[in-house]
Design an enzyme around this catalytic site. Structure first.
Site, PDB file in Angstrom:
ATOM      1  N   GLY A  81      -1.398   2.127  -7.171  1.00 38.84           N
ATOM      2  CA  GLY A  81      -2.067   2.351  -8.450  1.00 38.84           C
ATOM      3  C   GLY A  81      -1.402   3.441  -9.260  1.00 38.84           C
ATOM      4  O   GLY A  81      -1.251   3.328 -10.478  1.00 38.84           O
ATOM      5  N   CYS A  83       0.869  -1.179   0.000  1.00 33.11           N
ATOM      6  CA  CYS A  83       0.000   0.000   0.000  1.00 33.11           C
ATOM      7  C   CYS A  83       0.901   1.222   0.000  1.00 33.11           C
ATOM      8  O   CYS A  83       1.551   1.532   1.006  1.00 33.11           O
ATOM      9  CB  CYS A  83      -0.922   0.006   1.216  1.00 33.11           C
ATOM     10  SG  CYS A  83      -1.981   1.475   1.301  1.00 33.11           S
ATOM     11  N   GLU A  97      -9.907  -0.080  -5.676  1.00 39.88           N
ATOM     12  CA  GLU A  97      -8.926  -0.886  -4.970  1.00 39.88           C
ATOM     13  C   GLU A  97      -9.505  -2.240  -4.571  1.00 39.88           C
ATOM     14  O   GLU A  97     -10.626  -2.320  -4.063  1.00 39.88           O
ATOM     15  CB  GLU A  97      -8.433  -0.158  -3.718  1.00 39.88           C
ATOM     16  CG  GLU A  97      -7.585   1.057  -4.007  1.00 39.88           C
ATOM     17  CD  GLU A  97      -6.795   1.507  -2.797  1.00 39.88           C
ATOM     18  OE1 GLU A  97      -6.123   0.643  -2.187  1.00 39.88           O
ATOM     19  OE2 GLU A  97      -6.851   2.700  -2.469  1.00 39.88           O
ATOM     20  N   CYS A 109      -4.615   5.994  -4.388  1.00 41.03           N
ATOM     21  CA  CYS A 109      -3.977   4.683  -4.302  1.00 41.03           C
ATOM     22  C   CYS A 109      -2.546   4.841  -4.786  1.00 41.03           C
ATOM     23  O   CYS A 109      -2.300   5.076  -5.969  1.00 41.03           O
ATOM     24  CB  CYS A 109      -4.723   3.654  -5.156  1.00 41.03           C
ATOM     25  SG  CYS A 109      -3.943   2.022  -5.182  1.00 41.03           S
ATOM     26  N   HIS A 121      -2.108  -5.014 -10.498  1.00 41.52           N
ATOM     27  CA  HIS A 121      -2.868  -3.889 -11.057  1.00 41.52           C
ATOM     28  C   HIS A 121      -3.159  -4.131 -12.531  1.00 41.52           C
ATOM     29  O   HIS A 121      -2.321  -4.652 -13.273  1.00 41.52           O
ATOM     30  CB  HIS A 121      -2.080  -2.586 -10.924  1.00 41.52           C
ATOM     31  CG  HIS A 121      -2.025  -2.069  -9.526  1.00 41.52           C
ATOM     32  ND1 HIS A 121      -2.884  -1.112  -9.046  1.00 41.52           N
ATOM     33  CD2 HIS A 121      -1.200  -2.392  -8.499  1.00 41.52           C
ATOM     34  CE1 HIS A 121      -2.600  -0.864  -7.776  1.00 41.52           C
ATOM     35  NE2 HIS A 121      -1.574  -1.621  -7.421  1.00 41.52           N
TER      36      HIS A 121
END
Length: 266
Positions: free
Chosen positions: A210, A72, A198, A207, A149
């Site tokens: 991301g 994260c 997410e 994010c 992703h």
């Protein structure tokens, strides 16, 4: 009673628990209860800081649905602010280096991976331009930056029904570990707008992983040159990456308040 801090990175918010002195038994049900915004404390992700033999600290990350995940980015920027100094962090995604800067942190997120089985996907395919899509979306790219992703580059981000398409794609059988879904629009040579659904958390204000994955995919497709400013609903992140190198993510981190809770009640 256990102490916690409420923190956020561009509005992507966290409950951060320091379990180094007093270990906290964390599981899916407890993490989900703490993250509940009505009956718990409320957060997008729960972060548990612990000891590590090969780093300053370890970081466990639980999504709002209770699932434990590997990485994260926004939470990683909060860790040096929480600890009060530059730190190395052991995560399930690897060893990360996080440095304090004015108003936030800069993090070495490691090198991205592109092999289909590293994403992972259910079967072999090109991950730069995947021979797969959903409804009117263009063929996406896939990148693993410690977590999986998929990235769609669209002409009109405001016209995409992210709340409907996000969960459909997240849980598609093509992604055996589910996937974070990125909807991106290139708005300049070094500028991308981004909305992320997410995995396990839904639509969030920002994010970090991301932003990293999207910038990397855009650079690989020669849509932009780095460093890239990625504008999310919560604000901007700066992502710098050179092919075969690691990703450097720079952006804000904010401490909101401290509190105490009886973890056995969750």
């Amino acid at each position: 009673m256990g102490r916690f801090s409420k923190m956020h990175g561009l509005g992507n918010d966290f409950v951060v628990i320091d379990a180094r002195a007093a270990p906290v038994a964390m599981n899916e049900a407890r993490a989900r209860a703490i993250a509940d915004r009505h009956a718990g404390i409320g957060c997008d992700q729960l972060i548990v800081i612990g000891d590590a033999p090969d780093a300053d600290v370890s970081m466990q990350i639980f999504n709002a649905d209770g699932s434990e995940v590997e990485a994260c980015g926004n939470a990683t920027r909060c860790v040096p602010l929480f600890i009060g100094r530059d730190v190395t962090i052991r995560t399930r995604a690897g060893l990360l280096d996080a440095r304090l800067i004015d108003g936030g942190a800069s993090v070495d997120m490691g090198a991205p991976r592109f092999d289909w089985d590293a994403i992972p996907l259910a079967y072999p395919m090109d991950t730069l331009t995947m021979p797969a899509s959903w409804e009117e979306l263009p063929a996406p790219a896939a990148v693993n930056v410690g977590n999986p992703h998929v990235i769609f580059f669209v002409d009109d981000l405001d016209g995409v029904d992210t709340a409907r398409l996000g969960p459909m794609i997240e849980q598609d059988p093509l992604f055996p570990q589910r996937v974070n879904v990125n909807f991106a629009q290139v708005v300049g040579d070094g500028h991308i707008r981004l909305i992320v659904w997410e995995r396990g958390a839904g639509l969030t204000r920002a994010c970090g992983t991301g932003a990293c994955a999207t910038a990397v995919a855009a650079i690989r497709r020669k849509l932009v040159h780095g460093p890239v400013t990625v504008t999310l609903p919560g604000g901007d992140l700066i992502i710098d990456w050179r092919p075969s190198g690691s990703i450097r993510m720079t952006g804000p981190a904010t401490h909101v308040f401290d509190g105490e809770a009886d973890w056995s009640r969750f």
